[in-house]
Scaffold this motif. Structure first.
Motif: not given
Ligand code: SF4
Length: 240
Positions: A37-42
């Motif tokens: 989720l963090a990588l997709i958001d980044q």
């Protein structure tokens, strides 16, 4: 660590470029989900996030669903089992049928997980998974892209295929990511409340799932049937 993060970002970007709106992330909200989720958001990839509510989830899973939606400002679509299938299964076999036999456990997973996920994936060509090669013996040969799905023909992208558990936990800690409360209680793989337990030192990461079963049948619920063989009855489908 930077190399493995770059590889994961590259896999996510490659998937998005290739499939656009036909790409989806079915999220389990375990440790790997926090990283994905963090990588997709980044990368601002705007990959739709869906999840399953089996009717047997821990309250902590509902809490993290709400927390993640607020933290990233995203909509998370929740899919449920068909109530007629659940009612008929429970009427016939009881509420805790999954303890009675492997066949009944697979039936429960099929009704509560596999069938709803089939419905959820119907409009997509590809999906992101949080699977890692080091999670279990059945996932040891996992690579970042899997094009041999025996059930749907969907392409599966595994951006975290080569991460270790320690790298996942370090990334969550370093970036102070929202994460499932059970992770802090040694749950390495989180599913339905009644079929998940904490693991002890040295245990396989998937050992906390269906621990009363023996052998490798206990490590997969039918959502992620290995792509190297045809699924048997009750194992149809792929999932989170
Ligand atoms: S994990 Fe357990 S309760 Fe959940 S669907 Fe599978 S058998 Fe049923």
């Amino acid at each position: 660590m930077q190399d493995i993060i770059a590889q994961s970002l590259s896999v996510l970007q490659q998937a998005k470029e290739k499939h656009g709106e036909r790409l989806v992330y079915p999220c389990s909200f375990g440790a790997e989900s926090a990283v994905l989720l963090a990588l997709i958001d980044q990368q601002q990839l705007n990959i739709p996030v869906i999840t399953l509510d089996t009717g047997r989830l821990p309250q902590a899973t509902h809490d993290i669903i709400a927390q993640v939606a607020a933290h990233y400002g995203i909509k998370i679509t929740v899919f449920f089992p068909d109530h007629r299938d659940v009612e008929s299964m429970v009427a016939k076999h009881g509420v805790n049928l999954f303890r009675d036999s492997l066949a009944l456990r697979k039936q429960c997973c099929s009704v509560r997980k596999v069938q709803p996920l089939k419905r959820a994936l119907a409009h997509y060509d590809a999906w992101i998974t949080g699977r890692r090669a080091k999670q279990s013996a059945t996932r040891a040969t996992l690579d970042c892209v899997d094009t041999t799905d025996p059930v749907y023909g969907l392409i599966k992208y595994n951006p975290l295929a080569h991460w270790s558990w320690q790298q996942i936990m370090d990334f969550i800690k370093e970036h102070k990511l929202p994460h499932h409360a059970l992770l802090d209680q040694h749950y390495s793989s989180i599913g339905c409340e009644c079929c998940t337990r904490a693991i002890t030192m040295g245990e396989d990461a998937r050992a906390g799932r269906w621990w009363w079963e023996q052998g490798d049948v206990a490590t997969e619920c039918g959502l992620h049937v290995t792509s190297l063989r045809k699924p048997s009855e009750g194992e149809q489908g792929e999932g989170i």
